[in-house]
Design a protein around this motif. Structure first.
Motif, PDB file in Angstrom:
ATOM      1  N   THR A  59      -4.334   9.107  -2.629  1.00 29.13           N
ATOM      2  CA  THR A  59      -4.354   7.785  -2.038  1.00 29.13           C
ATOM      3  C   THR A  59      -5.443   7.069  -2.561  1.00 29.13           C
ATOM      4  O   THR A  59      -6.708   7.644  -3.007  1.00 29.13           O
ATOM      5  N   GLN A  82     -12.824  12.250  -0.095  1.00 35.36           N
ATOM      6  CA  GLN A  82     -12.956  11.061  -0.597  1.00 35.36           C
ATOM      7  C   GLN A  82     -14.142  11.218  -1.874  1.00 35.36           C
ATOM      8  O   GLN A  82     -14.830  11.986  -1.990  1.00 35.36           O
ATOM      9  N   SER A 102      -8.123   3.769  -0.824  1.00 37.62           N
ATOM     10  CA  SER A 102      -8.403   3.052   0.577  1.00 37.62           C
ATOM     11  C   SER A 102      -9.684   2.172   0.171  1.00 37.62           C
ATOM     12  O   SER A 102     -10.446   2.600  -0.852  1.00 37.62           O
ATOM     13  N   GLU A 117      -6.350   8.547   8.887  1.00 36.52           N
ATOM     14  CA  GLU A 117      -4.930   8.177   8.254  1.00 36.52           C
ATOM     15  C   GLU A 117      -4.527   8.415   7.035  1.00 36.52           C
ATOM     16  O   GLU A 117      -3.497   8.880   6.587  1.00 36.52           O
ATOM     17  N   GLU A 118      -5.833   8.351   5.985  1.00 34.51           N
ATOM     18  CA  GLU A 118      -5.474   8.633   4.741  1.00 34.51           C
ATOM     19  C   GLU A 118      -5.317  10.434   4.457  1.00 34.51           C
ATOM     20  O   GLU A 118      -4.595  10.774   3.555  1.00 34.51           O
ATOM     21  N   ASP A 153       1.096   4.155  -2.992  1.00 34.95           N
ATOM     22  CA  ASP A 153       1.074   5.691  -2.801  1.00 34.95           C
ATOM     23  C   ASP A 153       2.082   6.501  -3.170  1.00 34.95           C
ATOM     24  O   ASP A 153       2.085   7.421  -3.683  1.00 34.95           O
ATOM     25  N   GLN A 175      -5.415   1.536  -8.883  1.00 32.61           N
ATOM     26  CA  GLN A 175      -4.721   2.901  -8.382  1.00 32.61           C
ATOM     27  C   GLN A 175      -3.943   3.086  -9.416  1.00 32.61           C
ATOM     28  O   GLN A 175      -3.480   4.425  -9.658  1.00 32.61           O
ATOM     29  N   LYS A 214      -7.176   1.839  11.334  1.00 37.02           N
ATOM     30  CA  LYS A 214      -6.644   0.935  10.315  1.00 37.02           C
ATOM     31  C   LYS A 214      -6.199  -0.141  11.101  1.00 37.02           C
ATOM     32  O   LYS A 214      -5.814  -0.218  12.513  1.00 37.02           O
ATOM     33  N   LYS A 242       0.984  -1.190  -0.005  1.00 38.97           N
ATOM     34  CA  LYS A 242       0.061   0.104   0.104  1.00 38.97           C
ATOM     35  C   LYS A 242       0.858   1.120   0.195  1.00 38.97           C
ATOM     36  O   LYS A 242       0.537   2.194  -0.790  1.00 38.97           O
ATOM     37  N   ARG A 243       1.797   1.274   0.752  1.00 39.72           N
ATOM     38  CA  ARG A 243       2.949   2.235   0.779  1.00 39.72           C
ATOM     39  C   ARG A 243       3.583   2.559  -0.507  1.00 39.72           C
ATOM     40  O   ARG A 243       3.781   3.639  -1.164  1.00 39.72           O
ATOM     41  N   ASN A 299      -8.905   9.255  -2.389  1.00 43.88           N
ATOM     42  CA  ASN A 299      -8.622  10.285  -1.221  1.00 43.88           C
ATOM     43  C   ASN A 299      -7.701  11.392  -2.148  1.00 43.88           C
ATOM     44  O   ASN A 299      -6.700  11.091  -2.585  1.00 43.88           O
ATOM     45  N   GLU A 331      -1.856  11.015   5.334  1.00 43.51           N
ATOM     46  CA  GLU A 331      -0.893  10.661   4.256  1.00 43.51           C
ATOM     47  C   GLU A 331      -1.100  11.626   3.053  1.00 43.51           C
ATOM     48  O   GLU A 331      -0.213  12.009   2.343  1.00 43.51           O
TER      49      GLU A 331
END
Length: 643
Positions: free
Chosen positions: A316, A214, A318, A326-327, A183, A568, A268, A179-180, A293, A330
């Motif tokens: 991002t 979002q 999600s 958290e998003e 992004d 994505q 999360k 996921k990291r 997001n 980020e």
């Protein structure tokens, strides 16, 4: 007697269609110029994602392979091809990408991207097309595998027993790593688009202000499942109690998004149980899919001006209802890649007004961002206190602040006062703010004092005067001017004075009152202008990227490869093209406006209606610029006056 097909003419085989039309399945396949390919290739290189992919491949595959044919298509070609398809608003299909590689590039562009030569002279055209499609598809999945948080086979529908097993054996640690990577991949492209702007536009403001939100997108396969009933359905399958089991989901790593009703923000690592059977939502209100997001650049200094294009500066992807806070953090972290200092981060009530401080407010503050938002109705007025300092919406106030001033916003929304009275009370309330004695230290602690203390008090207070009298000290000498006074009925009881009243100062920490902290005074004219501008900007961006005639990000029919990671990657290409398109349009409009003002001709006078030019207007009380009688005397009337 049978006859070989090659003895027939194209007219016999295809009627009025040319052979090229049939091979292209009726689509136009114009050759793309070398300049377009070179520009896309340059931007892919500038993004830095090629180095990322190489590094990730070396980490995931430290040992060399066991042989076999080398790959025919590599990531640079894939990314350039996807950007080109996005630029012409074509669906991001592997078949379209393969056709671009096979037929739509010049030999020079093919060499630039490292693509093999077309072999149609030695094999049938159909065989060659099949090879290109297969190689393109394999190359795309090799690239996506380096960033896939949810690897699984997605060829057929799963039984609910298989769904349960897949979720049980899912690797959460790998998910976080991949996921990291996704992004980083996405934001590397968005950062590149920001840097493609002229420096004067990048630096149009001294800091970066953003608005984030979002937006929902569908997966290619839309059937989901409920975690609440999964165990029961799997148990029925194992026990054979299902005579004709219906096909289950294909892509299980998505979630239910509530189009209406309340939304949740599950941290999360926690399980989101939102499902079609949820009592708070009807089945029609829920859709199976993912969330994008997005943070868009906005202008807090001049919200009414258009000083730069409204670009997506961070994004991002999600699951719905999971990690919303958290998003957002980020997004704010990724937006720092623009190299502008952080400013205001505007969002709706789903974020600042709803989140817990440790999940959103404190991490955002540590990154340097300041909130801009509306408040939930249940969080207006006094929202707690510490050492006597009361936290009222966006400020830290004296405990003796008059009750009507404390409840000004609540009274406005309840209809007990009008806007003018509210603004007056809001202005009066400012005098009761506690005073900061110095800037916060490295750990966020800051000393504050009573507004009635010091040589420049903003209010007068009977409690402070009584304490000074008991101590035998004279009141400080201050300028003689009118100041608001803390009334005795509003002042704290003298026998139970809080520390802010008894001490010269008290220390507050960064988390104290942080849920109400804002960049502009709440409901001030500045707050209202910026908040409307920021909300309109993000809503406009969401509508723009979902425009069916352009990027159409929400249309899963235009990106059929299944899976979270593939989606994505496609969204990244579409957002990148959206930004590039917006920059080009902004520069075009700039040049057009400049050309219009620099014609070298004297400015044209604004046309005036004849009745305003020659007759007196009793409504506007304006006299004529040219008297009709004078015009008659000069014989300049087109027709004589009626007498």
């Amino acid at each position: 007697m049978a006859t070989d097909s090659h003895t027939f003419s194209d007219t016999d085989l295809f009627g009025a269609f040319r052979a090229e039309e049939v091979e292209a399945r009726g689509r136009l396949r114009s050759v793309i110029s070398d300049a377009h390919v070179q520009a896309a290739y340059s931007r892919v290189q500038k993004s830095g994602v090629l180095e990322m992919l190489t590094e990730w491949h070396s980490i995931d595959h430290p040992l060399s392979g066991m042989g076999g044919q080398p790959a025919k298509i590599h990531p640079p070609a894939l990314l350039v091809g996807l950007l080109l398809l996005a630029q012409e608003h074509s669906p991001l299909f592997m078949r379209n990408l393969a056709a671009l590689f096979q037929e739509r590039l010049t030999p020079a562009s093919r060499d630039l991207l490292g693509l093999p030569s077309v072999m149609s002279s030695f094999v049938t055209r159909t065989t060659e097309t099949t090879k290109w499609e297969k190689n393109t598809n394999n190359a795309f999945h090799r690239m996506v595998d380096l960033m896939d948080p949810y690897p699984m086979k997605r060829y057929v529908s799963l039984t609910y027993t298989q769904v349960q097993q897949a979720l049980k054996h899912h690797d959460d640690e790998r998910e976080q790593t991949m996921k990291r990577r996704l992004d980083l991949f996405m934001n590397a492209f968005l950062r590149m688009t920001f840097k493609e702007q002229p420096r004067r536009i990048q630096r149009a403001t001294n800091k970066l202000d953003i608005s984030f939100d979002q937006t929902f997108i569908e997966p290619p396969t839309k059937k989901g499942f409920s975690r609440n009933t999964l165990a029961d359905r799997a148990r029925d399958e194992i026990a054979g109690r299902v005579d004709n089991p219906t096909p289950g989901p294909v892509d299980i790593h998505a979630g239910w998004y509530p189009r209406k009703g309340n939304r949740v923000d599950v941290a999360k690592g926690k399980t989101d149980t939102t499902g079609p059977g949820d009592a708070k939502n009807s089945k029609e209100d829920l859709e199976w899919g993912w969330m994008i997001n997005i943070a868009v650049r906005v202008d807090s200094e001049r919200p009414d001006a258009v000083r730069f294009p409204k670009l997506a500066v961070a994004a991002t992807m999600s699951m719905p209802n999971v990690g919303v806070s958290e998003e957002a953090v980020e997004l704010m972290r990724a937006a720092l890649g623009t190299e502008l200092p952080p400013g205001l981060g505007d969002a709706d009530k789903q974020y600042w007004a709803n989140a817990r401080p440790e999940r959103l407010h404190l991490p955002a503050d540590a990154l340097g961002w300041t909130a801009s938002t509306d408040y939930r109705p249940d969080r207006l007025g006094v929202r707690g206190s510490k050492k006597g300092v009361e936290f009222i919406e966006d400020g830290r106030f004296c405990p003796g602040t008059p009750t009507p001033l404390k409840n000004a916003t609540k009274d406005l929304l309840a209809g007990r006062i009008d806007e003018d009275i509210f603004q007056e009370r809001r202005h009066q309330r400012g005098a009761f703010l506690v005073r900061s004695k110095e800037k916060p230290d490295a750990e966020g602690r800051q000393p504050v004092s009573c507004p009635a203390r010091g040589n420049s008090p903003t209010v007068t207070c009977p409690v402070f005067e009584l304490l000074m009298g008991k101590a035998g000290k004279p009141l400080p000498t201050v300028a003689d001017k009118e100041r608001p006074r803390v009334e005795e009925e509003d002042a704290p009881p003298i026998d139970f004075l809080p520390e802010i009243c008894r001490q010269h100062s008290v220390s507050l920490n960064v988390q104290d009152g942080i849920q109400g902290k804002q960049g502009f005074a709440y409901r001030s004219k500045e707050w209202d202008a910026f908040h409307k501008h920021a909300r309109n900007s993000i809503e406009s961006l969401n509508a723009g990227i979902k425009d069916p005639g352009k990027e159409a990000i929400g249309e899963s029919s235009r990106r059929r490869v299944r899976g979270f990671a593939a989606a994505q990657v496609f969204v990244t290409m579409l957002l990148t093209n959206f930004n590039l398109r917006k920059i080009a349009a902004f520069l075009h409009d700039e040049r057009a406006a400049e050309a219009k003002t620099n014609t070298g001709e004297p400015p044209k006078q604004k046309s005036v209606r004849r009745r305003d030019r020659v007759w007196y207007n009793p409504y506007t009380k304006t006299t004529p610029r040219e008297s009709v009688l004078e015009l008659q005397l000069m014989e300049q009337l087109s027709s004589p006056l009626r007498t």
